[in-house]
Design a protein around this motif. Structure first.
Motif, PDB file in Angstrom:
ATOM      1  N   ARG A   1     -40.359  52.102   9.985  1.00 27.13           N
ATOM      2  CA  ARG A   1     -40.300  51.856   8.542  1.00 27.13           C
ATOM      3  C   ARG A   1     -39.320  52.803   7.863  1.00 27.13           C
ATOM      4  O   ARG A   1     -38.921  52.593   6.728  1.00 27.13           O
ATOM      5  CB  ARG A   1     -41.682  52.004   7.906  1.00 27.13           C
ATOM      6  N   GLU A   2     -38.945  53.842   8.553  1.00 26.55           N
ATOM      7  CA  GLU A   2     -38.041  54.826   7.974  1.00 26.55           C
ATOM      8  C   GLU A   2     -36.579  54.417   8.180  1.00 26.55           C
ATOM      9  O   GLU A   2     -35.837  54.252   7.237  1.00 26.55           O
ATOM     10  CB  GLU A   2     -38.304  56.193   8.629  1.00 26.55           C
ATOM     11  N   CYS A   3     -36.197  54.239   9.431  1.00 26.23           N
ATOM     12  CA  CYS A   3     -34.788  53.963   9.725  1.00 26.23           C
ATOM     13  C   CYS A   3     -34.545  52.494  10.076  1.00 26.23           C
ATOM     14  O   CYS A   3     -33.412  52.078  10.254  1.00 26.23           O
ATOM     15  CB  CYS A   3     -34.307  54.845  10.878  1.00 26.23           C
ATOM     16  N   GLU A   4     -35.608  51.740  10.182  1.00 25.31           N
ATOM     17  CA  GLU A   4     -35.516  50.309  10.496  1.00 25.31           C
ATOM     18  C   GLU A   4     -34.931  50.010  11.872  1.00 25.31           C
ATOM     19  O   GLU A   4     -34.524  48.875  12.143  1.00 25.31           O
ATOM     20  CB  GLU A   4     -34.749  49.548   9.410  1.00 25.31           C
ATOM     21  N   THR A   5     -34.900  51.020  12.707  1.00 31.07           N
ATOM     22  CA  THR A   5     -34.504  50.741  14.084  1.00 31.07           C
ATOM     23  C   THR A   5     -35.572  49.847  14.705  1.00 31.07           C
ATOM     24  O   THR A   5     -36.752  49.980  14.422  1.00 31.07           O
ATOM     25  CB  THR A   5     -34.389  52.050  14.889  1.00 31.07           C
ATOM     26  N   VAL A   6     -35.120  48.926  15.529  1.00 30.75           N
ATOM     27  CA  VAL A   6     -36.036  47.963  16.139  1.00 30.75           C
ATOM     28  C   VAL A   6     -35.970  48.088  17.653  1.00 30.75           C
ATOM     29  O   VAL A   6     -34.887  48.116  18.230  1.00 30.75           O
ATOM     30  CB  VAL A   6     -35.644  46.531  15.746  1.00 30.75           C
ATOM     31  N   ALA A   7     -37.117  48.183  18.291  1.00 29.02           N
ATOM     32  CA  ALA A   7     -37.173  48.159  19.745  1.00 29.02           C
ATOM     33  C   ALA A   7     -37.922  46.908  20.168  1.00 29.02           C
ATOM     34  O   ALA A   7     -38.932  46.545  19.570  1.00 29.02           O
ATOM     35  CB  ALA A   7     -37.883  49.398  20.272  1.00 29.02           C
ATOM     36  N   GLU A   8     -37.405  46.239  21.163  1.00 29.09           N
ATOM     37  CA  GLU A   8     -38.085  45.045  21.658  1.00 29.09           C
ATOM     38  C   GLU A   8     -38.888  45.407  22.891  1.00 29.09           C
ATOM     39  O   GLU A   8     -38.371  45.993  23.834  1.00 29.09           O
ATOM     40  CB  GLU A   8     -37.073  43.947  22.017  1.00 29.09           C
TER      41      GLU A   8
END
Lengths: 160, 160
Positions: free
Chosen positions: A112-119
């Motif tokens: 929620r902070e940096c919006e990095t997404v891991a699948e």
DNA sequence: GGATGACTTGATATAGTATAACATTTGCAC
DNA sequence: GTGCAAATGTTATACTATATCAAGTCATCC
């Protein structure tokens, strides 16, 4: 090597591998990986992050591509429909699939902070928390939406 | 009694119960269930379906409410933040919570045909498929998105 | 080689969803 | 009743996505 997602990996191989997987899958299934579709997938693989359709549109435009919204949305529809990319509903954004070729139910861990997404994969057999904990992600809120056919519509469909 | 979601229930009780639960929770937590917030929640409970923000806006407008988009979005933000309603990311729509008061991880079963939404609970302990099967819903596609903090951002936060 | 049809792209316009920004009012604590 | 925080009113605008129709591409069949 550079930091991508929440871990390390060989990014060049990851881009090449992603393109290769898509090419093979299209070959096998008689799908057309046309210029625009290919370029959008390349961008998603290179950037390796969730991107808005208009972010992609901007990049295409800079390269001199015909760049109207439908161009990007059509390419994204194709990529998503065929499993080469996924839509992150929470962000209205798109990301290249981390496991192209495999049939899988993707699970996205979104900071929620940096919006990095891991699948990650297959949460429904194990617990989602365990999967996240392994990579140091602290889950605060999960979005689980299952799409399909409700009993009423299934009845209607078979009746027709 | 009328058909709601994929089952039957006493809808009047359900609306009353939903409002009561929200009132109690606000009382307990010092939150203000103001006129606009209350009316939006009533609408969601009465309609008992996933509604777009602009659907709600239209209804408020018909009733003579000040009806600009921010009015509705603010009310929805409040209701979602405090667990009285949920956002269905897949539909860009909002729905009253079926289990207000309980702390829970909602799972939404969305019919791709009629877009009816059923809220179920706690999929991560059992399997999602079992939950759906019990009510006759055939899952074709699941959206699982977990939001939280990635390891990188957690480090940064503690460092500060 | 030309006709056919399915699929894809080009291009314009518009629909649908959501937030920024700032002024004003309300409710509550002191 | 003053001051502060929260909530609302209002205008404008940003962001996301699709409808529509014309034109081009490609494989296939004859």
């Amino acid at each position: 090597m550079q930091t991508v997602g929440f871990g390390q990996h060989d990014h060049a191989a990851c881009v090449g591998g992603g393109m290769k997987a898509a090419e093979d899958a299209c070959e096998a299934q008689g799908l057309r990986l046309t210029k625009g579709r290919r370029r959008v997938l390349e961008i998603l693989l290179q950037e390796h992050r969730a991107m808005g359709a208009y972010d992609i549109l901007g990049m295409l435009s800079d390269e001199g591509f015909a760049a109207q919204p439908p161009v990007v949305y059509r390419a994204l529809d194709f990529l998503v429909a065929n499993g080469f990319a996924h839509k992150i509903q929470k962000l209205n954004a798109y990301i290249a699939c981390a496991h192209p070729g495999d049939s899988h139910t993707p699970v996205f861990l979104i900071c929620r902070e940096c919006e990095t997404v891991a699948e990650t994969a297959a949460p429904l057999q194990s617990t989602l928390g365990e999967v996240a904990e392994k990579i140091g992600f602290k889950i605060e809120n999960t979005i689980v939406e299952a799409e399909g056919m409700c009993p009423t519509c299934r009845d209607t469909e078979t009746a027709v």
